[in-house]
Scaffold this motif. Structure first.
Motif, mmCIF file in Angstrom:
data_model
loop_
_atom_site.group_PDB
_atom_site.id
_atom_site.type_symbol
_atom_site.label_atom_id
_atom_site.label_comp_id
_atom_site.label_asym_id
_atom_site.label_seq_id
_atom_site.Cartn_x
_atom_site.Cartn_y
_atom_site.Cartn_z
ATOM 1 N N ARG A 40 1.621 6.753 -18.452
ATOM 2 C CA ARG A 40 1.425 7.074 -17.042
ATOM 3 C C ARG A 40 2.775 7.008 -16.360
ATOM 4 O O ARG A 40 3.783 6.643 -16.973
ATOM 5 N N TRP A 41 2.832 7.323 -15.065
ATOM 6 C CA TRP A 41 4.087 7.362 -14.318
ATOM 7 C C TRP A 41 4.011 6.419 -13.138
ATOM 8 O O TRP A 41 2.937 6.199 -12.556
ATOM 9 N N GLU A 42 5.170 5.845 -12.768
ATOM 10 C CA GLU A 42 5.203 4.955 -11.615
ATOM 11 C C GLU A 42 6.570 5.002 -10.944
ATOM 12 O O GLU A 42 7.579 5.336 -11.569
ATOM 13 N N THR A 43 6.571 4.654 -9.661
ATOM 14 C CA THR A 43 7.807 4.549 -8.896
ATOM 15 C C THR A 43 8.007 3.101 -8.474
ATOM 16 O O THR A 43 7.050 2.320 -8.397
ATOM 17 N N ARG A 44 9.243 2.737 -8.195
ATOM 18 C CA ARG A 44 9.567 1.393 -7.735
ATOM 19 C C ARG A 44 10.271 1.479 -6.391
ATOM 20 O O ARG A 44 11.139 2.330 -6.186
ATOM 21 N N THR A 45 9.893 0.597 -5.473
ATOM 22 C CA THR A 45 10.518 0.584 -4.149
ATOM 23 C C THR A 45 10.421 -0.817 -3.564
ATOM 24 O O THR A 45 9.595 -1.626 -3.974
ATOM 25 N N ARG A 46 11.303 -1.095 -2.617
ATOM 26 C CA ARG A 46 11.207 -2.359 -1.880
ATOM 27 C C ARG A 46 10.352 -2.153 -0.642
ATOM 28 O O ARG A 46 10.439 -1.123 0.019
ATOM 29 N N LEU A 47 9.531 -3.159 -0.333
ATOM 30 C CA LEU A 47 8.684 -3.110 0.851
ATOM 31 C C LEU A 47 9.116 -4.182 1.846
ATOM 32 O O LEU A 47 9.634 -5.231 1.459
ATOM 33 N N THR A 48 8.905 -3.902 3.104
ATOM 34 C CA THR A 48 9.064 -4.905 4.163
ATOM 35 C C THR A 48 7.748 -4.941 4.926
ATOM 36 O O THR A 48 7.571 -4.244 5.927
ATOM 37 N N PRO A 49 6.780 -5.703 4.422
ATOM 38 C CA PRO A 49 5.420 -5.643 4.980
ATOM 39 C C PRO A 49 5.367 -6.041 6.454
ATOM 40 O O PRO A 49 6.011 -7.004 6.885
ATOM 41 N N GLU A 50 4.618 -5.261 7.204
ATOM 42 C CA GLU A 50 4.291 -5.596 8.591
ATOM 43 C C GLU A 50 2.804 -5.928 8.616
ATOM 44 O O GLU A 50 1.952 -5.045 8.707
ATOM 45 N N PRO A 51 2.466 -7.211 8.517
ATOM 46 C CA PRO A 51 1.087 -7.590 8.182
ATOM 47 C C PRO A 51 0.070 -7.340 9.288
ATOM 48 O O PRO A 51 0.260 -7.728 10.440
ATOM 49 N N THR A 52 -0.976 -6.666 8.901
ATOM 50 C CA THR A 52 -2.208 -6.629 9.694
ATOM 51 C C THR A 52 -3.367 -7.167 8.858
ATOM 52 O O THR A 52 -4.444 -7.435 9.377
ATOM 53 N N ILE A 53 -3.122 -7.311 7.549
ATOM 54 C CA ILE A 53 -4.126 -7.889 6.632
ATOM 55 C C ILE A 53 -3.622 -9.265 6.220
ATOM 56 O O ILE A 53 -2.556 -9.407 5.627
ATOM 57 N N GLU A 54 -4.393 -10.284 6.555
ATOM 58 C CA GLU A 54 -4.027 -11.660 6.202
ATOM 59 C C GLU A 54 -4.834 -12.132 5.004
ATOM 60 O O GLU A 54 -5.936 -11.645 4.746
ATOM 61 N N TRP A 55 -4.305 -13.121 4.299
ATOM 62 C CA TRP A 55 -4.972 -13.669 3.122
ATOM 63 C C TRP A 55 -5.868 -14.829 3.515
ATOM 64 O O TRP A 55 -5.488 -15.676 4.331
ATOM 65 N N ASP A 56 -7.048 -14.860 2.913
ATOM 66 C CA ASP A 56 -7.962 -15.991 3.056
ATOM 67 C C ASP A 56 -8.057 -16.624 1.671
ATOM 68 O O ASP A 56 -8.913 -16.265 0.855
ATOM 69 N N ILE A 57 -7.164 -17.554 1.395
ATOM 70 C CA ILE A 57 -6.970 -18.041 0.037
ATOM 71 C C ILE A 57 -7.424 -19.480 -0.090
ATOM 72 O O ILE A 57 -7.075 -20.334 0.732
ATOM 73 N N ILE A 58 -8.207 -19.732 -1.131
ATOM 74 C CA ILE A 58 -8.479 -21.104 -1.557
ATOM 75 C C ILE A 58 -7.509 -21.406 -2.672
ATOM 76 O O ILE A 58 -7.598 -20.810 -3.762
ATOM 77 N N PRO A 59 -6.521 -22.273 -2.495
ATOM 78 C CA PRO A 59 -5.476 -22.496 -3.510
ATOM 79 C C PRO A 59 -6.024 -23.173 -4.753
ATOM 80 O O PRO A 59 -7.095 -23.738 -4.752
#
Length: 278
Positions: A259-278
């Motif tokens: 398969r094919w893939e690209t690589r890039t750097r992201l600078t996330p601007e969050p509107t989706i937050e994590w609800d994590i149980i560690p």
């Protein structure tokens, strides 16, 4: 309209092998599509011989919020034919029959003798296993085997955001539920690497690019501009080929396609937050 399922892949140790052999097991610096699809299939309760069905059409991406550190684990294993794993005796009847004969010869009558139909439940090791000073191997009765040196690589203290995209939101919702209520045990690349905490980050409307760009970094992220890899079509500018597209996990003819893939750097601007149980 497409939807994206987010997955948090975090553990003290992870290992995403692509060119692994028994004596040397590598790890990629990020989760492979094959391993993530395998994790999903296990959560859904699929057998290795089952057809992957719609799981082969999932579009895949991953973001390295905490890339972790490469860790080399050196082993010396083997030497003699023992101990035998109960799993080997239970799952391979041909090996069980040979093991029964070898055990009977190496251990003598002290271990008893069971009928042939019960041999898959028989487990033992020979007495008086000792190193041979001339051969440098372990000796058990008349059987010997050289010890094997193995090198295994892991990622220590890593955390990734993996994501799969599909137009069938009901399928992604089913996968999301299964990841938190798995039918089979889950691990991150190897059985010695169980995941920690919540895996599913929920299903969101959009594409891989838009969702990963608007998803908050994981807690304890070590970068604010993480690398991300996105599955792409052949001919996409800057795309490279990788061979981790699962076709079947059948033990006798496991197959992967390119398969094919690209690589890039992201600078996330969050509107989706994590609800994590560690």
């Amino acid at each position: 309209m497409t939807s994206v399922l987010l997955m948090r892949l975090a553990s003290p140790l992870q290992s995403w092998g692509a060119l692994a052999r028994f004596d040397r097991r590598d790890t990629q610096p990020r989760p492979t599509k094959s391993a993530v699809v395998g994790l999903i299939a296990a959560a859904l309760g699929h057998d290795r011989t089952d057809d992957l069905g719609p799981l082969t059409s999932l579009r895949f991406a991953t973001r390295a919020d905490r890339p972790g550190t490469a860790l080399r684990d050196f082993h010396i294993v083997g030497g003699g034919n023992y101990p035998l794993r109960p799993r080997d005796l239970i799952t391979d009847h041909r090996r069980a029959a040979k093991a029964a004969a070898a055990l009977d010869q190496a251990t003598g009558p002290a271990f008893g003798h069971l009928p042939a139909q019960s041999v898959t439940h028989w487990y033992g090791a020979p007495k008086e296993i000792a190193p041979d000073p001339d051969l440098g191997t372990l000796v058990a009765g008349n059987t010997t085997r050289d010890a094997m040196m193995t090198t295994r690589w892991y990622l220590a203290d890593a955390a990734f955001v993996a994501a799969v995209q599909h137009p069938d939101q009901a399928l992604l919702n089913r996968i999301s539920h299964a990841l938190e209520h798995p039918a089979r045990l889950l691990w991150l690349g190897r059985k010695s690497c169980p995941p920690t905490g919540t895996i599913s980050g929920g299903v969101h409307t959009g594409t891989l690019e838009t969702v990963l760009n608007t998803t908050a970094l994981l807690p304890n992220a070590t970068t604010t501009r993480p690398w991300a890899w996105f599955e792409a079509t052949n001919g996409t500018h800057g795309a490279i080929q990788t061979r981790d597209q699962p076709v079947t996990f059948h033990p006798e003819h496991r197959t992967h396609a390119p398969r094919w893939e690209t690589r890039t750097r992201l600078t996330p601007e969050p509107t989706i937050e994590w609800d994590i149980i560690p």
